[in-house]
Design a protein around this motif. Structure first.
Motif, PDB file in Angstrom:
ATOM      1  N   THR A 192       8.566   0.204  -9.759  1.00 27.55           N
ATOM      2  CA  THR A 192       7.549  -1.050  -9.534  1.00 27.55           C
ATOM      3  C   THR A 192       7.585  -1.722  -8.211  1.00 27.55           C
ATOM      4  N   ASP A 193       8.843  -1.914  -7.771  1.00 25.44           N
ATOM      5  CA  ASP A 193       9.033  -2.155  -6.207  1.00 25.44           C
ATOM      6  C   ASP A 193       8.219  -1.382  -5.400  1.00 25.44           C
ATOM      7  N   THR A 194       8.487  -0.121  -5.519  1.00 21.69           N
ATOM      8  CA  THR A 194       7.668   1.081  -4.817  1.00 21.69           C
ATOM      9  C   THR A 194       6.383   1.008  -4.967  1.00 21.69           C
ATOM     10  N   LEU A 195       5.695   0.584  -6.083  1.00 20.04           N
ATOM     11  CA  LEU A 195       4.267   0.436  -6.193  1.00 20.04           C
ATOM     12  C   LEU A 195       3.783  -0.835  -5.323  1.00 20.04           C
ATOM     13  N   VAL A 196       4.489  -1.847  -5.219  1.00 16.41           N
ATOM     14  CA  VAL A 196       4.069  -3.014  -4.705  1.00 16.41           C
ATOM     15  C   VAL A 196       4.024  -2.636  -2.985  1.00 16.41           C
ATOM     16  N   ASP A 197       5.172  -1.885  -2.839  1.00 18.96           N
ATOM     17  CA  ASP A 197       5.245  -1.681  -1.101  1.00 18.96           C
ATOM     18  C   ASP A 197       3.931  -1.013  -0.727  1.00 18.96           C
TER      19      ASP A 197
END
Length: 204
Positions: free
Chosen positions: A190-195
């Motif tokens: 999910t951190d990668t999705l935001v980035d």
């Protein structure tokens, strides 16, 4: 003769309500939505059927309210305010925090089993699907809309961006991966999705 205190109807009602929530969520996880009935919920909760109909008009109403309550309890247990997205001034950090909390919720067996049952039923049952979206999903998505609009006000998101579409860049992939079990969901994911959503894929 000693006078006995009158029974506390408020406490009794709350105890019954909690029992009904637990029974409804357990049943829909065990036997699915179609086989979950008001009669079965009442029997498992140890209350009369009329008690349920006094508070709710259908099993769908019971389950959706139980679901909202469970989500609120999960958030509070994690030390977060239910149904809010923080606004610290750092949009990426705020989105990552709320999506991490969503991962915790989706991976919680108490939440996951009834969530899958209700989601599956919503695909084939138009009324349940509409209520699921109206009462549960859309109010949560509007929190993302509000946070993204706040970011537009501060210049962190372009003014021409439609927040309702933008939120799908990170919410929809998470939902799809969870529903289809194509791969595990995690904080890193999910951190990668935001980035990716905020900073794009092109070289910087």
């Amino acid at each position: 003769m000693v006078d006995k205190p009158a029974p506390d109807a408020t406490r009794r009602s709350e105890k019954s309500r909690r029992a009904i929530y637990a029974a409804a969520l357990a049943l829909v996880a065990e036997v699915g939505y179609p086989k979950t009935t008001v009669e079965a919920i009442a029997a498992r909760a140890g209350v009369g059927k009329q008690t349920i109909y006094r508070w709710w008009s259908s099993k769908a109403d019971v389950l959706l309210e139980a679901f909202l309550d469970l989500a609120g309890q999960t958030a509070q247990a994690a030390g977060q305010e239910p149904y809010t997205i923080p606004d610290t001034g750092d949009l990426a950090a705020d989105l990552k925090a709320v999506l991490r909390a969503t991962v915790d919720e989706l991976c919680d067996p108490r939440f996951e089993a009834p969530a899958r049952a209700l989601t599956a039923e919503g695909v084939v049952n138009e009324q349940v699907g509409r209520e699921f979206v109206t009462k549960l999903l859309e109010p949560q998505l509007q929190l993302y809309v509000a946070r993204l609009r706040s970011a537009q006000d501060t210049g962190d998101v372009r003014a021409d961006v439609d927040p309702r579409i933008a939120l799908e860049l990170f919410v929809s992939p998470l939902a799809q991966r969870w529903l289809q079990r194509t791969a595990p969901i995690s904080y890193a994911y999910t951190d990668t999705l935001v980035d990716y959503a905020l900073y794009g894929l092109a070289p910087r």
